[in-house]
Design an enzyme around this catalytic site. Sequence first.
Site, PDB file in Angstrom:
ATOM      1  N   ASP A  49       0.825  -1.198   0.000  1.00  0.00           N
ATOM      2  CA  ASP A  49       0.000   0.000   0.000  1.00  0.00           C
ATOM      3  C   ASP A  49       0.865   1.256   0.000  1.00  0.00           C
ATOM      4  OD1 ASP A  49       0.913  -0.170   2.599  1.00  0.00           O
ATOM      5  OD2 ASP A  49      -1.058  -0.001   3.540  1.00  0.00           O
ATOM      6  N   SER A  50       2.180   1.067   0.053  1.00  0.00           N
ATOM      7  CA  SER A  50       3.127   2.174  -0.151  1.00  0.00           C
ATOM      8  C   SER A  50       2.939   2.791  -1.526  1.00  0.00           C
ATOM      9  CB  SER A  50       4.567   1.688   0.028  1.00  0.00           C
ATOM     10  OG  SER A  50       4.813   0.521  -0.738  1.00  0.00           O
ATOM     11  N   ASP A  88      -0.947  -6.099  -0.067  1.00  0.00           N
ATOM     12  CA  ASP A  88      -1.328  -5.482   1.201  1.00  0.00           C
ATOM     13  C   ASP A  88      -2.834  -5.288   1.312  1.00  0.00           C
ATOM     14  OD1 ASP A  88       0.843  -5.071   2.878  1.00  0.00           O
ATOM     15  OD2 ASP A  88       1.423  -3.182   1.924  1.00  0.00           O
ATOM     16  N   LYS A 118      -0.990  -9.406   3.025  1.00  0.00           N
ATOM     17  CA  LYS A 118      -0.210  -8.931   4.178  1.00  0.00           C
ATOM     18  C   LYS A 118      -1.068  -7.974   4.986  1.00  0.00           C
ATOM     19  CE  LYS A 118       3.279  -5.916   3.803  1.00  0.00           C
ATOM     20  NZ  LYS A 118       2.858  -4.836   4.734  1.00  0.00           N
ATOM     21  N   GLU A 120      -0.939  -5.414   8.674  1.00  0.00           N
ATOM     22  CA  GLU A 120      -0.130  -4.794   9.721  1.00  0.00           C
ATOM     23  C   GLU A 120      -0.827  -4.895  11.066  1.00  0.00           C
ATOM     24  OE1 GLU A 120       0.694  -0.761   8.712  1.00  0.00           O
ATOM     25  OE2 GLU A 120       1.421  -1.231   6.698  1.00  0.00           O
ATOM     26  N   GLU A 187       9.716  -4.126  10.313  1.00  0.00           N
ATOM     27  CA  GLU A 187      10.132  -2.855   9.721  1.00  0.00           C
ATOM     28  C   GLU A 187      10.703  -1.914  10.771  1.00  0.00           C
ATOM     29  OE1 GLU A 187       8.445   0.767   6.850  1.00  0.00           O
ATOM     30  OE2 GLU A 187       7.234  -1.034   7.192  1.00  0.00           O
TER      31      GLU A 187
END
Length: 287
Positions: A49-50, A88, A118, A120, A187
């Site tokens: 999602d970056s 993501d 993925k 978070e 991270e």
Amino acid sequence: MANAMKQVTTADIRKKKETGTPITMMTAYDYPSAKLVDEAGVDMILVGDSLGMVVLGYDSTLPVTMEDMIHHTKAVTRGAKRAFVVADLPFLSYHGTLAEAVKNAGRLMQEGLAKAVKMEGGSELAPIITRCVQAGIPVVAHIGLTPQAVHQLGGYKVQGRSIEAAQKMLEEALVLEEAGAFAIVLECVPEEVTAMIASKLEIAVIGIGAGAQCDGQVLVFHDLVGYASQLAPKFVKRYAEVGDTIRDAVAAYVKEVEARSFPAAEHVFHASEDTIKQLYGEGVGQK
């Protein structure tokens, strides 16, 4: 050649962890970058999602939607023939009901054709991860600096510096492994903490800004090749400056068009004399 094109699987990732073979992972957000990354031989591609900051120009990952992620994941999976593609789950797409979380994870696989998702977060995600795995959706967990929680964390800061924070991170990682995640991204974590966590987990630990003691590494494609990337975090190594090359090439094009030196004779098509006569008519321009 057949072995070179064999698709990477979760079993391959687990095997690399067991044998101590480093895992390579890189972001890609579209067909051409996925194709290049895949051909270069990376094991895993992350449709992060970056893309919100790198491709769409936002100042964080928070505005990225499910539709954005599906759109870009579709493009990446069309370009990747060998690498294992992970997508993501964007902000708030898995923080409502369990059913909504599983549905959104399923969309990334069914519509985007990702091989895994993925997400978070820590132990609060355990029920979601377990349910996804039960539904046949492989999950990569992500702890440490979690960009979707950047405002809660107070900025993009290294995580796990204190003994309490490091111990908590290990506990979270163990819960996520138990829940069924087959790999975990760490991270912005001190290398010593990363080494401790990697030694305690049976699943692969993939680091970004987490030192050399991980089972694998991930970097953002645009940061690595210098493609219009404005960020220069300490953990990034620049392997090329393609942005300069692209900018210079476009500037040269602009200059040649303005000078009427492009297109040159070798770039031009010509019609036959017959066609020209029919277009302009016999005797056009003659007195």
